[in-house]
Design a protein around this motif. Structure first.
Motif, short mmCIF file in Angstrom:
data_model
loop_
_atom_site.label_atom_id
_atom_site.label_comp_id
_atom_site.label_asym_id
_atom_site.label_seq_id
_atom_site.Cartn_x
_atom_site.Cartn_y
_atom_site.Cartn_z
N LYS A 57 -1.22 8.60 13.60
CA LYS A 57 -1.73 8.69 12.48
C LYS A 57 -0.90 7.93 11.33
O LYS A 57 -1.60 7.52 10.17
CB LYS A 57 -1.70 10.26 11.97
CG LYS A 57 -2.16 10.53 10.64
CD LYS A 57 -2.05 12.08 10.35
CE LYS A 57 -2.47 12.67 9.18
NZ LYS A 57 -1.09 12.72 8.34
N GLY A 69 -7.82 8.49 5.66
CA GLY A 69 -6.59 7.41 6.00
C GLY A 69 -6.89 6.12 5.63
O GLY A 69 -5.99 5.18 5.91
N ASP A 85 -5.10 2.28 4.36
CA ASP A 85 -4.17 1.11 5.17
C ASP A 85 -5.13 0.25 5.46
O ASP A 85 -4.96 -1.04 5.50
CB ASP A 85 -3.96 1.85 6.57
CG ASP A 85 -2.85 2.96 6.41
OD1 ASP A 85 -2.21 3.11 5.50
OD2 ASP A 85 -2.84 3.68 7.33
N LYS A 95 0.82 -1.15 -0.04
CA LYS A 95 0.13 0.21 0.07
C LYS A 95 0.92 1.15 0.08
O LYS A 95 1.83 1.48 0.78
CB LYS A 95 -0.78 0.06 1.36
CG LYS A 95 -1.60 1.24 1.33
CD LYS A 95 -1.12 2.27 2.54
CE LYS A 95 -1.93 3.57 2.13
NZ LYS A 95 -1.20 4.30 3.20
#
Ligand code: ADP
Ligand code: ASP
Ligand code: MG
Length: 342
Positions: free
Chosen positions: A232, A174, A177, A5
């Motif tokens: 994060k 985000g 992930d 990723k």
């Protein structure tokens, strides 16, 4: 099979796309690649979905990137077609990953690679509770990949999904992930690599704590706690699928592919604290010190120069609530006292 990723900064410009393509080309094939949108693209698209900003500047940025990469002219019509097909706010937000993967796929093909573009909207679905529907993902991901035939590289989109009614939606910010580890679970992957702009998970956000250092090895439990408490670098939900399916997650630096890294897996935790993270909510920040230790009095003592609004011992971390203005100071005080012990 390995899942790689790459986050927004790893595909944030023509130069970064070319560097990331080199990493993909030198990986062990077959490989499944999950991409985020170009850095900043999701923010621009969110604004656009609320009637602010301009579609033209988003098209121009992607077209200029494609031109710098020397891609065939038909890429421009593909970029326009992706943007023109989006009408609901979620469809607009989802364009970022559709565009970045279209450009990367075209670039890899132009380099002679055997790469297939796999639509995440064909397999990534969430249920009525908004949580990923892991059974459907497992069944559909294999089908979506097999439908393209056998290839060295399969490129798909992070973050985007379909809701229970079939409409285009997205995971939380985000979320690429999370897509990567859900896909790892669905495909029985050997490992998932999260390529980003730092060379691993650090003892604290290196932007906020200058003395932070890389953690070479982390247990699922502590990585999960760090992610959930605001580190994060990892989406809060992304460790669970890895732990369920027992594959390791590696965090790696796409800017310096040869260096460092963190491996997250089935390791035992030693006593002591390993990391600091902070979650902002309104004017307050919850600063957490992650690990095992009986140090409540020492923590209070270290934070005594600050105005502690609340402090609680939880399973695997201690959380102190301070004003957001004092969060960096709290992180640094705790880091110096409990993590940077010589
Ligand atoms: P990507 O776009 O690749 O997903 P993110 O911006 O989501 O990247 O995550 C990487 C950033 O996370 C780093 O640049 C760093 O500032 C921040 N970060 C926060 N906590 C940590 C931590 N504990 N270790 C490393 N980086 C952290
Ligand atoms: N592009 C999405 C975001 O900016 C997802 C991601 O980057 O993982 O939140
Ligand atoms: Mg991220």
């Amino acid at each position: 099979m390995i899942i790689m990723k790459f986050g927004g900064t790893s595909v944030g410009s023509a130069e970064r796309i070319a560097a990331t393509a080199d990493i993909i080309l030198s990986a062990k094939h077959p490989v499944v690649v999950v991409l985020s949108a170009m850095s900043g693209a999701t923010n621009s698209l969110l604004a656009l979905s609320e009637g602010k900003g301009s579609q033209d500047s988003i098209i121009e940025r992607h077209t200029a990137t494609a031109e710098s990469l020397g891609l065939p002219k038909n890429i421009c019509s593909k970029i326009h077609a992706i943007m023109d097909a989006a009408s609901t706010p979620s469809e607009i937000v989802a364009c970022g990953e559709l565009l970045s993967t279209t450009i990367m796929h075209s670039y890899l093909c132009s380099k002679g690679a055997d790469a297939a573009w796999v639509p995440a909207l064909d397999f990534m679905s969430v249920g009525t509770d908004g949580e990923p529907d892991t059974k459907t993902i497992k069944r559909s991901a294999k089908t979506a990949i097999e439908k393209t035939g056998q290839h060295d590289i399969y490129i798909t989109q992070g973050f985007i999904c379909r809701d229970s009614s079939g409409a285009v939606s997205t995971l939380s910010r985000g979320g690429s992930d999370y897509t990567a580890t859900l896909l790892g679970e669905a495909l029985g992957a050997e490992s998932v690599q999260i390529w980003t702009d730092v060379d691993g998970v650090y003892t604290a956000d290196p932007r906020r704590v200058q003395t932070a250092r890389r953690i070479p090895k982390m247990s699922y439990a502590q990585a999960n706690t760090a992610a959930r408490r605001g580190a994060k670098i990892l989406h809060p939900d992304c460790i669970r699928p890895a732990e369920r399916a027992a594959f390791p997650v590696q965090v790696l630096d796409s800017f310096h592919p040869e260096t460092g890294g963190t491996i997250i897996g089935n390791f035992n935790d030693d006593k002591g604290f390993v990391a600091i993270a902070s979650l902002e909510s309104g004017n307050c920040s919850e600063v957490s010190i992650i690990g095992h230790g009986d140090a409540m009095d020492d923590i209070k003592q270290q934070l005594s120069p600050l105005n502690i609004l609340n402090i609680v011992q939880n399973d695997g971390y201690v959380c102190a609530q301070v004003s957001t203005e004092e969060a960096d100071k709290a992180m640094n005080l705790l880091h110096d006292a409990f993590i940077n012990i010589k």
